[in-house]
Design an enzyme around this catalytic site. Structure first.
Site, mmCIF file in Angstrom:
data_model
loop_
_atom_site.group_PDB
_atom_site.id
_atom_site.type_symbol
_atom_site.label_atom_id
_atom_site.label_comp_id
_atom_site.label_asym_id
_atom_site.label_seq_id
_atom_site.Cartn_x
_atom_site.Cartn_y
_atom_site.Cartn_z
ATOM 1 N N CYS A 47 -0.803 -6.059 -17.367
ATOM 2 C CA CYS A 47 -0.134 -6.825 -16.322
ATOM 3 C C CYS A 47 1.139 -6.103 -15.886
ATOM 4 O O CYS A 47 1.983 -5.769 -16.727
ATOM 5 C CB CYS A 47 0.211 -8.227 -16.816
ATOM 6 S SG CYS A 47 1.209 -9.171 -15.637
ATOM 7 N N CYS A 94 -1.598 -9.422 -8.150
ATOM 8 C CA CYS A 94 -2.352 -8.161 -8.113
ATOM 9 C C CYS A 94 -3.800 -8.348 -8.560
ATOM 10 O O CYS A 94 -4.638 -7.507 -8.274
ATOM 11 C CB CYS A 94 -1.668 -7.095 -8.954
ATOM 12 S SG CYS A 94 -1.809 -7.334 -10.744
ATOM 13 N N THR A 101 -7.126 1.106 4.864
ATOM 14 C CA THR A 101 -6.657 0.278 5.974
ATOM 15 C C THR A 101 -7.511 0.484 7.217
ATOM 16 O O THR A 101 -7.898 -0.473 7.900
ATOM 17 C CB THR A 101 -5.184 0.587 6.286
ATOM 18 O OG1 THR A 101 -4.384 0.356 5.115
ATOM 19 C CG2 THR A 101 -4.669 -0.302 7.412
ATOM 20 N N CYS A 144 -5.323 -8.917 -14.107
ATOM 21 C CA CYS A 144 -5.716 -9.663 -15.307
ATOM 22 C C CYS A 144 -7.131 -10.198 -15.184
ATOM 23 O O CYS A 144 -7.914 -10.154 -16.143
ATOM 24 C CB CYS A 144 -4.728 -10.789 -15.572
ATOM 25 S SG CYS A 144 -4.535 -11.958 -14.202
ATOM 26 N N SER A 199 0.865 -1.180 0.000
ATOM 27 C CA SER A 199 0.000 0.000 0.000
ATOM 28 C C SER A 199 0.897 1.224 0.000
ATOM 29 O O SER A 199 2.108 1.110 0.173
ATOM 30 C CB SER A 199 -0.906 0.009 1.231
ATOM 31 O OG SER A 199 -1.817 1.094 1.188
ATOM 32 N N CYS A 214 4.125 -13.658 -11.483
ATOM 33 C CA CYS A 214 2.891 -13.051 -10.965
ATOM 34 C C CYS A 214 3.079 -12.472 -9.567
ATOM 35 O O CYS A 214 3.554 -13.153 -8.650
ATOM 36 C CB CYS A 214 1.784 -14.103 -10.953
ATOM 37 S SG CYS A 214 0.213 -13.504 -10.299
ATOM 38 N N ARG A 269 -0.597 -3.838 -6.956
ATOM 39 C CA ARG A 269 -1.805 -4.513 -6.484
ATOM 40 C C ARG A 269 -3.026 -3.787 -7.023
ATOM 41 O O ARG A 269 -2.940 -2.619 -7.441
ATOM 42 C CB ARG A 269 -1.870 -4.542 -4.960
ATOM 43 C CG ARG A 269 -1.856 -3.178 -4.315
ATOM 44 C CD ARG A 269 -2.386 -3.190 -2.889
ATOM 45 N NE ARG A 269 -3.831 -3.375 -2.849
ATOM 46 C CZ ARG A 269 -4.563 -3.169 -1.758
ATOM 47 N NH1 ARG A 269 -3.987 -2.793 -0.627
ATOM 48 N NH2 ARG A 269 -5.871 -3.336 -1.781
#
Length: 623
Positions: A567, A595, A406, A598, A121, A592, A370
């Protein structure tokens, strides 16, 4: 990349004796598969997708005689996901149990190898929920080391920065907040949870929702290990484990793969709008100390995006004993041009005259990405169902104009704990199903400050869907939010599924991106290397395709293969067939970073992201 942790997979081995991780010394070489443009081609190609969620093992002779029974364990509560929501729920449950001297077994499973290793984050943390959960967090050493001292908001043009005043009461005000490395904060929450008696099992991915005969949720199963890339069982194959509970909390994070199943199973999205998302890309840099301004928070909108593409940047100066900055770029996944590359827009933004001087002479030490929920209150699904609840970023409690989720995720976990505790500790709980249904959670959430906060900002994100785009949205925010504080008697709608927003490539102009200079901007693969991402090579790709022919026949033909651009980790590539008469899709699953972009943005909705073997994925160090 991580120091020794009490939340390692080794601890989980000791705690769950029947659950074993298969670790192979030598991974089989990557094998990529092909799809032909021409159905008449004589080239024989194995399938791209070999995962058992697409190709049933029941009909595969290679699985005949394989022992498929799973060991099962019981808990009062099972929590899926070791993020802020899941850990806050676990902590609150044990607090209540200790206060009332009740015996309560709480088990939390997390797919990352260590708590915090998949957490990413910005992050500028609002401490309201933390202060409610752990009032003495400062004395306990919570890693909130950088109070915000400066707040800057700007509109960027290609060459200039136009300051925009942050008026009191606007969501962008960060007075009283802290700049944090969220992975470190989550790891600290894990320590607090374990001290209270929560059983934490990192390195084990929840792959399946289990149901009672009456249809209520029974618990979860962790994924099988020891499956070869072609989908066949290895000699070391072992079945996953079942964890049963009175109530299961699903806190997987944005676009959780189990939550997707629950949406369909219980029709949870029947009365809400489709969720809309963004992708956030982040780097951490060590910079020249002379340029370091600890506590400074900078946000911008505008360049390099056009007015109809939602997004913006952040640049935070951390105060953790060395001159570090966290910077990143967020782009709404409702963009329409298939040639847009979020990663390359981020790299281009760093060359802006107001940004580059901070980075010059510095060293990039971290990278990750992300997806984020941006739908707000309009897109929150039904949160309760027999046997389970949705918490945190899984249903989506992010305050978009604040760029913060959060504190709301933590509060949702706390409210869930308070709602389920009386029922799971009652001697004779009233329930029509074996899995307890706790609708009180949704009711308490709607009475909380979380709902009030999200309702007030509900129209800011969809207000950008107008002819003037960014500028119209800014005017709306300035007039209606600042004056009315979200009390306008209407609620705007989103444009629909992000996957439906892409235009055919022939209707769009290709975007020419500058080459990275290796000093300020970088290529994709060297960036992914900084994420510490790794997966067991000899396992079926967890990026599954419902139909192997769709990528070439539709995505490449109509949209010029947008997955190779959206991506942020170089997972998808279109490469020439060995025969030279067409193209094939290559899936580099080991790259990968989890996140989920896709799965969200694929215009054919043909990609289904599922969990790989536990412990795989990025190894973020305080991102």
């Amino acid at each position: 990349m991580f120091p020794a942790s009490r939340y390692s997979a080794a601890k989980a081995h000791r705690c769950i004796r029947a659950l074993k991780t298969v670790q192979l010394e030598h991974a089989a070489p990557q094998q990529y598969t092909t799809i032909n443009r021409r159905a008449s081609s004589s080239v024989t190609t194995p399938p791209i997708t070999t995962h058992y969620t697409i190709h049933s093992r029941d009909k595969d002779p290679r699985w005949e005689g394989i022992e498929m029974e799973r060991f099962a364990d019981e808990a009062d509560v099972v929590i899926v996901g070791g993020g802020p929501a899941g850990l806050s729920a676990a902590i609150r449950l044990k607090q209540l149990a200790n206060e009332q001297e009740k015996e309560l077994r709480v088990c939390l499973v997390e797919k990352a190898s260590q708590i915090g290793a998949h957490t990413l984050s910005g992050a500028c943390l609002e401490p309201s929920a933390l202060s409610e959960l752990i009032p003495d967090w400062k004395e306990r050493g919570a890693p909130l080391n950088t109070p915000v001292t400066e707040d800057v908001f700007s509109l960027l043009t290609e060459k200039h920065r136009i300051p925009i005043p942050i008026l009191p009461g606007l969501p962008m005000v960060n007075h009283g907040n802290y700049i944090v490395r969220l992975g470190n904060f989550v790891r600290w929450l894990g320590e607090q949870a374990e001290e209270l008696g929560v059983e934490i099992y990192p390195g084990y991915a929840a792959s399946e929702v289990l149901f009672h005969e009456d249809g209520s949720v029974k618990g979860i199963a962790t994924n099988d290990v020891g499956i070869a890339k072609d989908g066949s069982p290895k000699d070391v194959f072992e079945r996953g484990m079942e964890l049963h509970a009175k109530v299961t909390l699903f806190g997987e994070g944005c676009h959780g793969h189990l939550a997707k199943q629950l949406y369909k199973q219980f029709n949870l999205r029947e009365n809400c709008e489709p969720q809309t998302y963004a992708i956030g890309l982040k780097e951490v840099w060590a910079i020249d100390k002379k340029k370091w301004r600890p506590g400074r928070v900078e946000h911008s909108v505008g360049w390099p995006l056009n007015r109809n593409t939602y997004g913006g940047s952040f640049l935070y100066h951390l105060d953790e004993g060395e001159p570090l900055v966290a910077l990143g770029f967020v782009i709404g996944l409702d963009y329409s041009n298939p040639y847009l590359s979020p990663f390359r827009e981020f790299q281009r933004w760093k060359h802006h005259p107001s940004v580059a001087p901070t980075l010059e002479g510095g060293t990039r030490i971290g990278y990750g990405a992300r997806a984020l929920n941006e739908g707000g209150i309009q897109s929150i699904p039904k949160l309760t169902f027999p046997g389970g609840l949705l918490i945190g970023c899984s249903p989506g409690f992010m305050n978009v104009p604040k760029i913060k989720g959060t504190h709301t995720a933590m509060k949702s976990g706390m409210l869930a704990a308070e709602a389920i505790f009386p029922k799971i500790t009652a001697e004779n709980p009233e329930s029509e199903t074996l899995g307890l249904h706790v609708p009180e959670y949704a009711e308490s959430l709607k009475k909380s400050w979380v709902w009030k906060e999200l309702y007030a900002v509900r129209n800011i994100r969809p207000s950008f869907h107008n002819y003037f785009g960014l500028y119209g949205g800014m005017v709306y925010t300035g007039v209606f939010y600042w004056i009315c504080r979200g009390k306008e008697p209407w609620t705007l709608k989103h444009a629909g599924l992000d996957a439906d927003q892409l235009k055919p490539a022939k209707e769009c102009t290709p975007i020419e991106y500058p080459k990275p200079d290796g000093k300020i901007s970088f290529d994709l693969l060297s960036s992914v290397a900084l994420s510490g991402t790794n997966h067991e090579g000899d396992q079926p790709a967890h990026l599954t395709l419902k139909n192997d022919s769709v990528p070439v026949e539709r995505n490449l033909a109509i949209y010029d293969g947008p997955e190779q651009r959206f991506c942020p980790a170089g997972v998808y590539e279109y490469v020439p067939l060995e025969t030279g008469d067409g193209m094939r899709l290559q899936i580099n699953a080991q790259n990968c970073v989890h996140c989920k972009t896709c799965d969200i943005k694929d215009p054919s909705q043909n990609i289904n992201w599922v969990v790989p073997e536990g412990g795989g994925g990025p190894a973020y160090n305080g991102m």
